[in-house]
Scaffold this motif. Structure first.
Motif, PDB file in Angstrom:
ATOM      1  N   GLN A   1      -6.078 -12.185   0.767  1.00 37.22           N
ATOM      2  CA  GLN A   1      -6.319 -10.927  -0.196  1.00 37.22           C
ATOM      3  C   GLN A   1      -5.043 -10.057  -0.474  1.00 37.22           C
TER       4      GLN A   1
ATOM      5  N   TYR B   1      -8.230  -8.779  -6.624  1.00 36.85           N
ATOM      6  CA  TYR B   1      -8.789  -8.470  -5.120  1.00 36.85           C
ATOM      7  C   TYR B   1      -9.599  -7.268  -5.632  1.00 36.85           C
ATOM      8  N   ASP B   2      -9.477  -6.240  -4.567  1.00 38.00           N
ATOM      9  CA  ASP B   2      -9.928  -4.767  -4.764  1.00 38.00           C
ATOM     10  C   ASP B   2      -8.904  -3.835  -5.279  1.00 38.00           C
ATOM     11  N   ASP B   3      -7.777  -4.177  -6.023  1.00 42.76           N
ATOM     12  CA  ASP B   3      -6.933  -3.177  -6.745  1.00 42.76           C
ATOM     13  C   ASP B   3      -7.761  -2.401  -7.847  1.00 42.76           C
TER      14      ASP B   3
ATOM     15  N   PRO C   1      -6.706  -1.316  -1.713  1.00 41.88           N
ATOM     16  CA  PRO C   1      -7.563  -1.781  -0.710  1.00 41.88           C
ATOM     17  C   PRO C   1      -7.030  -1.523   0.569  1.00 41.88           C
TER      18      PRO C   1
ATOM     19  N   THR D   1      -3.595  -8.970  -4.149  1.00 44.62           N
ATOM     20  CA  THR D   1      -3.445  -7.511  -4.667  1.00 44.62           C
ATOM     21  C   THR D   1      -2.156  -7.485  -5.308  1.00 44.62           C
TER      22      THR D   1
ATOM     23  N   ARG E   1       0.852  -1.087   0.034  1.00 45.75           N
ATOM     24  CA  ARG E   1      -0.042  -0.009  -0.035  1.00 45.75           C
ATOM     25  C   ARG E   1       0.815   1.180  -0.168  1.00 45.75           C
TER      26      ARG E   1
END
Length: 483
Positions: free
Chosen positions: A326, A335-337, A318, A330, A294
């Motif tokens: 998770q 996932y939520d990238d 995320p 990434t 991140r």
């Protein structure tokens, strides 16, 4: 009786004072805001009585002008090759808020900006008719055309940057639209309503507003994270089985072709990026942890508010906390990238520029009504996401990917190209999102590009980045190198 008269007099005085204060605030302090408010139709009519400034591309060719009109608005807004430049210029019409450069620099183009006060004063003294300032963009007409043509009928976007300055050389979003239809004084509202509800959402600028899973293009960020820690090198090895079950789950992941990465039971970070292998990067992500990924993503611009001067939707890594499964996903862009093409172009541009990230910018200069330079925009460094050494190491991996890896369709004869493809999943049965990002020439980068093709490029889950997106990126880079 006198007491009542005094009370009434005091009340009237208070009312007049309140009215005076309110009108003063409106006329002095809120005038610019009211003029800019799209609901103020009187102000909009007044602005059409002023010849709005031109919008020009980098060589000085006007792509938006304001010829005289034969109706009460006095001037039209004419977009040359409107569909080609729609993602950049946006539109301006009598009703509704302007978009694109038309909206971002509305006060300059309309001649109402505070720094145009001297021009307005001179107009009063000389009796000259007021005119707005013009805006010269960084967009290169030949590169913009190459990007537009290369994207063809695909739904997606292309962004090309000069990694040395951050100048936006091309910005294309498709499906596109004709701004002239919305700018029409009589039927513009109907055209807007029709386009707003049209399939494919042509009014969305996919280059800066549309978020997609970045897929394997995010491996550039993950590799950079690893190298920046100092604990890993390009030849650091990770197990490379044919399949891998994510920790604590029953979810099984594979590499792109369902095979091991390379020839042995382990694969290096170099090989994993070159061949775009998911399993080694999943394990690398777990080893690094989501906080490190991140932080590195944010150094490249993820999560940051950005104006170029168009407002850019922030890309997303995320939020914490993430579990190991998770985090693993990434690390290879799932996932939520979520990312915009501009953000992915910024990642490549920083690597190309030896670790220095320049702020993307669409505006070269603002010109006075006589087209004399009024203000010049200078390159601005946003940060240093990676060291020069890390940038060199990642460049070598990306070059190998184009030379003999997963991005071979980006090769340009006689030119060293660095690149990375991506084939991002969106759901069990949904078409993939296809990516390419890269830069050229490796020894002296003049362009960094990002391409996204949505809806699987019409191939559902049969399309992949090297097949569809990489050739588009190659054509855009070629256009820059031929200038």
């Amino acid at each position: 009786m006198n007491r009542e008269l005094k009370r009434i007099s005091a009340l009237v005085l208070v009312m007049f004072t309140a009215l005076f204060v309110a009108s003063s605030v409106i006329q002095v302090f809120q005038s610019q805001n009211l003029e800019a408010d799209a609901r103020n139709q009187r102000a909009r009519a007044d602005q059409y009585s002023i010849q709005r400034g031109q919008i020009l591309v980098s060589d000085g060719t006007a792509i938006v002008t304001s010829p005289r009109s034969d109706d009460s608005f006095q001037f039209d807004r004419d977009y040359k090759e409107g569909r080609l430049y729609a993602a950049v210029t946006g539109y301006y019409n009598p009703i509704g808020s302007p978009t694109g450069i038309e909206g971002a620099l509305n006060s300059q183009l309309a001649g109402t900006a505070s720094d145009r006060l001297l021009d307005r004063f001179q107009n009063i003294l000389t009796g000259a008719k007021p005119r707005g300032a013009s805006v010269q963009l960084t967009i290169d007409a030949a590169v913009q055309k190459a990007a537009y043509d290369a994207l063809g009928d695909q739904r997606g976007a292309v962004v090309a940057l000069d990694p040395r300055t951050g100048a936006v050389l091309a910005m294309v979003s498709k499906p596109s639209f004709d701004p002239n239809a919305i700018a029409d004084h009589a039927d513009g509202v109907k055209a807007y309503e029709r386009l707003k509800d049209q399939a494919g959402k042509p009014l969305i600028n996919r280059a800066i507003d549309s978020l997609n899973p970045p897929g394997s293009t995010f491996k550039i960020v993950s590799a950079s994270t690893a190298l920046e820690t100092g604990r890993y090198k390009p030849d650091s090895m990770f197990p490379s089985p044919r399949s891998y079950t994510l920790p604590g789950t029953s979810t099984v992941i594979q590499n792109a072709v369902g095979e091991a990465c390379g020839t042995g039971p382990k694969a290096s970070i170099f090989t994993a990026l070159k061949l775009s292998c998911n399993i080694p990067f999943a394990q690398l992500g777990i080893a690094l942890g989501d906080d490190a990924l991140r932080t590195q993503a944010e150094k490249f611009g993820f999560g940051q508010q950005l104006s170029i001067p168009l407002k850019v939707t922030p890309s997303v890594y995320p939020p914490a906390p993430l579990d190991p499964a998770q985090t693993a996903q990434t690390a290879f862009g799932q996932y939520d990238d979520r990312a915009t093409p501009l953000q992915i172009a910024m990642v490549s541009a920083a690597i190309a520029n030896r670790g220095r990230l320049m702020k993307p910018n669409l505006v070269q200069k603002v010109l006075s009504p006589s087209l004399a330079p009024s203000s010049q925009f200078s390159p601005e460094q946003l940060g240093t996401p990676v060291s020069e050494k890390t940038a060199e190491q990642v460049t070598a991996m990306m070059k190998a990917s184009v030379d003999s890896g997963a991005a071979t369709n980006a090769r340009i004869e006689g030119v060293e190209v660095a690149g990375k493809t991506g084939t991002a999943q969106n759901g069990t049965n949904d078409p993939y999102t296809l990516w390419f990002t890269g830069f050229a020439p490796v020894s002296d980068p003049q362009v960094a590009v990002a391409v996204v093709v949505e809806n699987g490029g019409g191939l559902g889950q049969s399309g992949f980045g090297n097949l569809v997106a990489a050739p588009i990126g190659r054509q855009v880079m070629e256009a820059v190198l031929k200038r």
